[in-house]
Design an enzyme around this catalytic site. Structure first.
Site, mmCIF file in Angstrom:
data_model
loop_
_atom_site.group_PDB
_atom_site.id
_atom_site.type_symbol
_atom_site.label_atom_id
_atom_site.label_comp_id
_atom_site.label_asym_id
_atom_site.label_seq_id
_atom_site.Cartn_x
_atom_site.Cartn_y
_atom_site.Cartn_z
ATOM 1 N N SER A 271 0.745 -1.205 0.030
ATOM 2 C CA SER A 271 -0.146 0.098 0.052
ATOM 3 C C SER A 271 1.041 1.211 -0.078
ATOM 4 O O SER A 271 1.688 1.417 0.811
ATOM 5 C CB SER A 271 -0.778 -0.129 1.068
ATOM 6 O OG SER A 271 -1.607 -1.246 1.372
ATOM 7 N N CYS A 273 2.738 2.370 -2.287
ATOM 8 C CA CYS A 273 4.032 2.472 -2.953
ATOM 9 C C CYS A 273 3.989 2.734 -4.443
ATOM 10 O O CYS A 273 4.749 1.995 -5.232
ATOM 11 C CB CYS A 273 4.692 1.150 -2.678
ATOM 12 S SG CYS A 273 5.261 1.090 -0.831
ATOM 13 N N ALA A 386 -5.115 10.202 3.127
ATOM 14 C CA ALA A 386 -6.450 10.601 2.998
ATOM 15 C C ALA A 386 -6.570 9.973 1.523
ATOM 16 O O ALA A 386 -5.830 9.661 0.730
ATOM 17 C CB ALA A 386 -6.404 11.973 2.949
ATOM 18 N N ARG A 387 -8.014 9.737 1.149
ATOM 19 C CA ARG A 387 -8.214 9.142 0.029
ATOM 20 C C ARG A 387 -9.382 9.556 -0.954
ATOM 21 O O ARG A 387 -10.022 10.395 -0.433
ATOM 22 C CB ARG A 387 -8.576 7.578 0.361
ATOM 23 C CG ARG A 387 -7.413 6.820 0.773
ATOM 24 C CD ARG A 387 -7.447 5.183 0.829
ATOM 25 N NE ARG A 387 -6.340 4.634 1.273
ATOM 26 C CZ ARG A 387 -5.497 3.835 0.618
ATOM 27 N NH1 ARG A 387 -5.745 3.481 -0.566
ATOM 28 N NH2 ARG A 387 -4.272 3.325 1.096
#
Ligand code: SPV
Ligand code: MN
Length: 624
Positions: A271, A273, A386-387
């Site tokens: 995650s 990367c 944050a997404r």
């Protein structure tokens, strides 16, 4: 059992009709149990009409789980200050006495775990609506499809799924009463005035492999709560292991080679990367950015995206480095922003290459520059994890075969990681066995904000799937090896490393250089260019990279850049493989013999090269 009289005030005749239409005893029992346990006020059952999906979004706005932003279709959701990432420490498999998944995988006694999680779920839906949705993992009506039911009290969770997942009510009917589906029960637990879970000390994510059911409580962060994402991945890995297919933490994309040729790759990266940004590279096409199922269909590897949306990291998304995503996030469409900074109805995030406001609202509540949290730590404007959540259909670079029931043919697999000092930017494995063992099963990556805990610590992360593997690690490696050997011609395997740094900590590569590594891999799949042998695989020749940098990135690629990036770092490689071998030797009881044999051959090749060339090998010397 689910009957109206038993749950008179909760289940309406219409609800009952929707459930009984599915004619599924295991489903009825799951729903009846969830109702008696969680005690909702009423039900909302989504049967996938556009009105149902619109209603889910409306509920999220009405409850305050989300609030609208200025751009039409955009909403924002905040997770609690201490609920910002997956929580491996409280995620566990429920096992019967005598069962084991080995030392690296957290498990607890099934009876005790069920008792604990059910005690937190008990009465947790009081005065709330129980939302019941049906989804299909993978394209519908396909050999890849797996049905799933999600029960949640969070309209945000259901709304995320309605963006991320393919609808599954009709697919559920096709099950014809079979118990062949995954089930997820989620409860947010007590909420604060921002609608965030408060009892995060009682956050639990418990996975029952025997029942293919996951219970999750006192959390809203999607990686813990959205069943169809990482919770389903765990169940799928378990199921795949007994059926000779693979469920992987991988993007799926079309790499666009010469003369209109499209070659499909999957890529496994831990995650945060670079997985999503690789899948979204300009002039390539995305099938999916997070989870792939791979099957042997008539002797060929074929793959699908399990989802049809993206839950991506927003940090550093800007018009220069991620133009496709940036455009999608600044255009009217159904998008959920999470844990960003909001000011005047606009979302802001770190690294967006725009000036951030000094005040606003974020995951900590009212925010201002310089704000400290209760531990005295600075609160960043947007959380590092944050997404955004967006449907793939909103993206112009979506691959036309995204929903193809037969999937896409898989020609190459990329294993990546965050590694400042060891692996070269791209290297092809000599064959499937070495690819699985030396690339996938040997990934180590520096930790990121996608999981709770310290960042930057080098951690073993098998196939970038360590957080999700649901079977003993040796068996997982063996399944991967067997899968490739069952194919007529297995996909080529590559490692990539986007994170090499020099002694001053500067990155040795630009963010879009990954385009070149991908397109070189595309050429290699078709044997269009030769490559240079190293002790661990095959690296590009300088002269094959120069035109790719020039044509694709309009960049001069110097011999000095190439030498720095592709120097073979023997001491670091020896240490890396020593560390990884040690993990298999000391913590994995069922490591297949071939793994140790492969480490041994590799060590011998590294030592022989060291004797001939020294510790740091200039790639031009190997090319001679
Ligand atoms: C990841 O962390 O790998 C993600 C987001 O894709 S989560 O849903 O949290 O797993
Ligand atoms: Mn992921």
């Amino acid at each position: 059992m689910l009957t109206q009289s038993k749950f008179d005030k909760i289940v309406s005749p219409e609800d009952l009709r929707k459930i009984t239409a599915l004619n599924n005893e295991k489903l009825n029992a799951f729903i009846a149990d969830a109702i008696s346990l969680c005690q909702p006020r009423d039900l909302f059952i989504c049967t996938d009409s556009p009105a149902d999906h619109a209603h889910i979004r409306k509920m999220a706005l009405e409850t305050g789980d989300e609030f609208p932003l200025a751009t039409p279709g955009h909403t924002c959701h905040f997770d609690g200050y201490r609920d910002q990432a997956r929580d491996p420490a409280h995620t566990a498999y429920l096992l019967e006495p005598g069962q084991t998944l080995g030392k690296n995988i957290k498990s607890i006694d099934r009876t005790a775990g069920l008792k604990e999680v059910r005690s937190y779920l008990k009465g947790s839906y009081r005065n709330r609506t129980m939302i019941i949705c049906f989804w299909c993992l993978g394209p519908t009506d396909s050999p890849f499809s797996i049905s799933a039911v999600q029960i949640t009290d969070s309209p945000y969770v259901a709304h995320s799924e309605s963006i991320l997942c393919r609808p599954g009510y009709d697919q559920f009917k096709n099950l014809d009463g079979s118990s062949d589906f995954f089930a997820f029960l989620h409860a947010s637990g007590p909420l604060d005035s921002h609608h965030c879970s408060t009892e995060t000390d009682k956050r639990r994510i418990y996975i029952d492999l025997d029942d293919e059911t996951v219970y999750t409580v006192n959390t809203q962060y999607a990686g813990n709560s959205v069943g169809l994402k990482k919770l389903a991945l765990r169940l799928a890995i378990h199921r795949a292991s007994s059926e000779n297919w693979l469920a992987e933490h991988m993007f799926v994309m079309g790499a666009h080679g010469p003369n209109g040729r499209v070659t499909y790759f999957t890529g496994a990266f831990p995650s945060a990367c670079g997985k999503t940004s690789t899948a979204m590279l300009p002039h390539q096409t995305i099938v999916g950015d997070d989870i792939a199922y791979i099957r042997n269909i008539d002797g060929r590897a074929r793959t699908v995206n399990v989802e049809h949306g993206i839950f991506g990291i927003i940090r550093s998304v800007n018009p220069d480095d991620d133009p496709e995503i940036y455009r999608a996030l600044t255009t009217p469409a159904e998008v959920i922003f999470t844990n960003v900074l909001v000011s005047d109805g606009k979302p802001y995030w770190t690294g967006m290459k725009a000036e951030l406001p000094q005040t606003g609202e974020n995951h900590s509540g009212d925010w201002h520059t310089g704000k400290l949290d209760s531990d005295g730590k600075p609160v960043p404007p947007s959380h590092r994890n944050a997404r955004y959540t967006v449907r793939l259909s909103e993206l112009p670079n979506r691959d036309p075969h995204t929903d193809d029931p037969a999937g896409v043919p898989l020609s190459g697999i990329i294993y990546g990681g965050r590694d400042s000092d060891t692996l070269v930017p791209v290297e092809q494995a000599y064959n499937w066995t070495e690819g699985i063992i030396l690339k996938g099963a040997s990934i180590e990556s520096q930790t990121t904000a996608a999981t709770l805990g310290k960042e930057g610590v080098r951690k073993f992360n098998i196939m970038s799937n360590m957080d999700f593997v649901a079977i003993p690690l040796g068996r997982y490696v063996e399944n991967n090896l067997d899968f490739g050997h069952s194919l007529q011609s297995p996909p080529a395997i590559f490692s990539t490393n986007y994170f090499l740094q020099n002694e001053n900590g500067d990155f040795l590569n630009g963010k879009l250089d990954k385009t070149v590594w991908l397109l070189w891999a595309e050429l290699r799949v078709h044997n269009d260019v030769p490559a240079i042998n190293t002790p661990t695989g095959l690296i590009p020749r300088y002269e094959d990279l120069v035109p790719l940098f020039a044509d694709k990135l309009n960049k001069d690629y110097t011999e000095s850049d190439y030498t720095k990036q592709f120097t073979i770092r023997i001491p670091q490689l020896l240490e890396k493989y020593h560390r990884v071998e040690n993990i298999y030797r000391t913590t994995v009881a069922d490591t297949p013999r071939i793994v140790f044999d492969t480490f041994k051959h590799t060590r011998n090749r590294l030592i022989a090269a060291q004797k001939r060339y020294g510790d740091y090998i200039n790639p031009f010397d190997l090319a001679k």
